[in-house]
Enzyme design. Sequence first.
Site, PDB file in Angstrom:
ATOM      1  N   TYR A  40      19.763  67.130  53.182  1.00  0.00           N
ATOM      2  CA  TYR A  40      19.116  68.316  53.764  1.00  0.00           C
ATOM      3  C   TYR A  40      19.362  69.547  52.893  1.00  0.00           C
ATOM      4  O   TYR A  40      19.257  70.670  53.352  1.00  0.00           O
ATOM      5  CB  TYR A  40      19.639  68.553  55.183  1.00  0.00           C
ATOM      6  N   TYR A  55      13.903  66.426  63.690  1.00  0.00           N
ATOM      7  CA  TYR A  55      14.919  67.252  64.374  1.00  0.00           C
ATOM      8  C   TYR A  55      15.716  68.134  63.426  1.00  0.00           C
ATOM      9  O   TYR A  55      16.542  68.921  63.880  1.00  0.00           O
ATOM     10  CB  TYR A  55      15.863  66.350  65.184  1.00  0.00           C
ATOM     11  N   ARG A  56      15.453  68.064  62.121  1.00  0.00           N
ATOM     12  CA  ARG A  56      16.324  68.723  61.136  1.00  0.00           C
ATOM     13  C   ARG A  56      15.597  68.641  59.809  1.00  0.00           C
ATOM     14  O   ARG A  56      15.012  67.601  59.505  1.00  0.00           O
ATOM     15  CB  ARG A  56      17.621  67.932  61.098  1.00  0.00           C
TER      16      ARG A  56
END
Lengths: 532, 532
Positions: free
Chosen positions: B96, B480-481
């Site tokens: 991420y 979700y991310r």
Amino acid sequence: METVTTARFLPPNVSEEDFTAAISEFREAVGKDFVHTDEETVSQYDDAFPVTSDDEFKGSAVIWPGNTEDVQRIVQIANRYMIPLHAFSAGRNLGYGGSSPQVTGSVLLHMGKRMNRVLEINEKLAYAVVEPGVDYASLYEAVTEAGAALMIDPAELDWGSVMGNVMEHGVGYTPYADHTMWRCGMEVVLADGEVLRTGMGGMPTSEAWHLYSGGLGPSVEGLFEQSNYGICTRMGIQLMPKPEEAVSFAIHFENESDLEAIMETTLPMRIGMAPLQNAPIVRNVVFDAACVSKRSDWQEDDGPLTDESLEKMKRGLNIGYWNVYGTCYGPRWLIDNYLEIIRDAYLKIPGARFETTETLPYSEDNPASDLLKARDELNRGVPNRHSASVFEWFPDAGHFFYAPVSAPSGEDAAKQFSDTKRITDQYSKDYLAQFIIGLREMHHICLPLYDSSDPQSRDETLDMTRKLIDTGAKEGYGIYRAHNVLAKQVADTYSFNNHIQRRFNERIKDVLDPNGILNPGKADIWPARLRD
Amino acid sequence: METVTTARFLPPNVSEEDFTAAISEFREAVGKDFVHTDEETVSQYDDAFPVTSDDEFKGSAVIWPGNTEDVQRIVQIANRYMIPLHAFSAGRNLGYGGSSPQVTGSVLLHMGKRMNRVLEINEKLAYAVVEPGVDYASLYEAVTEAGAALMIDPAELDWGSVMGNVMEHGVGYTPYADHTMWRCGMEVVLADGEVLRTGMGGMPTSEAWHLYSGGLGPSVEGLFEQSNYGICTRMGIQLMPKPEEAVSFAIHFENESDLEAIMETTLPMRIGMAPLQNAPIVRNVVFDAACVSKRSDWQEDDGPLTDESLEKMKRGLNIGYWNVYGTCYGPRWLIDNYLEIIRDAYLKIPGARFETTETLPYSEDNPASDLLKARDELNRGVPNRHSASVFEWFPDAGHFFYAPVSAPSGEDAAKQFSDTKRITDQYSKDYLAQFIIGLREMHHICLPLYDSSDPQSRDETLDMTRKLIDTGAKEGYGIYRAHNVLAKQVADTYSFNNHIQRRFNERIKDVLDPNGILNPGKADIWPARLRD
């Protein structure tokens, strides 16, 4: 069309002319049958337990919106005329002001009057979706009618709104007792009329809105609870799959002084969610007595309940000074194992008596069995209003709440009990309370009762409640929910860093609701224009 | 004093002169040893898996604050010079963006570098309080050293920050897998330097800050997750009481096509929190293989893994195409009952093989036992970095994440699997994934792997990940991310009501951080001055 004659109360800084024009626009927007200004209709929304003799906490009109679009139109009109709206779901926030507004002259938004549908029941994924007016009784009925193997978590009284209870951080008694934990997915009308859907609800094609409370970015659902930042029009509430079986138990403890040992026994069995699977309550004899009898059955005079009267209650009702109620769920082998562990643990406290719904079946002439039956119903997801009898403990009984939150430890319980009992004795009022035991915290729910027809009784009780709040705060016991008349005092106790919580809440208020039209003063959050 | 020579990258609209002055003030505020601008130090914070060839996502300097007051001083200086800060806990947000900022030239705030203490371990009330730098390994060590009968819930890799994982909505694998559910009580430095303590933390004398997440008024903790509204400096994390015993199991399923049946078997056993007590995973053979072997062990060429190679993996590792891992906790009688129910349910799927840590004890020469052991450790709260081996599946392996959330149903799993597999095949990339099964949702965690030393491999994989996101969104599967490089695309999929979620987030951003200094662009939330 019904005409506005003289407004009952005008909102602050709103002229009669503007008010009349606004009412007229509200009628146009939602239909004339759904906007009322007549004394008879509007006064029904006054606090059922009036707390002062002044014209405080009174609405000017009431609107019954029919859908989300109605609500959008209403807030847009309110913005134009700077009309404070007081939105509530079912209006059953008894002890906290009921349906009455913080600001006199507010236009009441009875959200649940017409928006009372169960929008969805999903058995496989174990959730329901409700509008504001769905109360526990109707959610139970809907789940039952759908034949879904699901169990709801009722609050104490069946007439409360499921959504309203979540928004006020209410709790229940089953394993799903923490209502905030199990709400998932909201639709909210913001002060400017925009509709926000939280979390996965932001993705129009997602079917996970009521399954997963995250999404991308911040989780904002908590922001709308106990606040005045938006009006919730739809909410998902997750439901526990119906267990194979459930057996409830009551444990009766003889002495006031048993409290510390009860709590220390409860904590380790509860914190791991087993063997105490639900949120058990520890209730004192007076609360139990008020559910099944009248005060005058036990004592003639109004003075503090004597030890002799308390003894009479215990013997007469076949209960203890403290009474623990809980339930085991699952296949029979699991229930039997858990019941045995629970029984053995509590029976170490001298004088304790352990009963279950099987050893103490309901019998009309045994009040103890009636009390157990009522708790058993709630704990198996069957709503009732058994404890509404406290409103008849003496004639015209109303009440405040004093409900501090703390660690569920013996020391904290004993400290709170002795402080509270000392103060209620000083004021010659009854100590009527139950502890609700969560996983790592307990709510000490005390009901300072008063004769709502007697201003002196009421004023004394309000004064006493204020003293309880301040005494508790000094010991670090914070209140989780506040009556309009007590909101400022309670908010003041959250004083860290020069009241940063209040200042933070006000910043959010000012940006989301610059005209300050939504529930001004709720939880002591005031919009700039009404802030002193 | 270390001098700023040429800044590595300047923040947008900040002159070299202002930047130099700001760095000098940062040094004065927190100490010169804790502010670095040299290439060697700062480049360590670049994304470990670089995702473009441009000078994107690069910091200009790094600060190592030592306490909350340092953070307050830092944000005040940043406001004066309009310097974007990129705060992160441990910087292990791999896949991420790691510790890299959205805005090149940001000053990095490595919160966990020095703020890495476990502030409290409360065994009786089962929680810990951590600073940003406490990772799973050190929390485990602290709990163990304290001799507390508590179990932590580790994320996949032990080096991750406990707080950072909560803030990113990470999940684990024990019964406490939903990290957001179990965080309680935050201290946050706001953009203007004020310190907010949430919930009961607002009452200076309360001891319930980390026990009860409410307080009076709105619950704001969710607001600080996956956002850029404040910098968390302290967090309570509730821990599961250590169970008497725990036995883990692995179930190996032969066929890709078993997935739907696996999920439909899992859902009813999981949703009631029993007999599946933890968040089980359903992992494909490639993910398992990558934890214990190299790709080249099974296939020479880079092309898509052939059916033959997959068969070799299954036979060579003694596992199935899908592999379920889970754990039963409690007294032995409970574990034995649950294991039997679980085994009987899954064995209805033809070809399934059921093993436990007792039937399949660890043995060096049996990879299946090594895989089970690694999951058993995590599920018993012992962090490890077993699956970090995926970074060596092939040389220089880096990865994105494609992690949609959906109902944990067979249909949803099958649909996601077939869509994802089709697309990874098209791109000749491996499908390496695990489903993590929550109560009412599952995370489908896919790792699009690439050779991080090969721009073409990386660009293809980024392109593929974008396609996966859009394909999933069409079916209603939301992410979700999001990685910095994908944040806008993902945020765009939350499009309800003309992107009201983004517009709402921006309003909050503008009032809490008017100069836009905190993590601009995080989760695609941009401050006004950098918004296009």
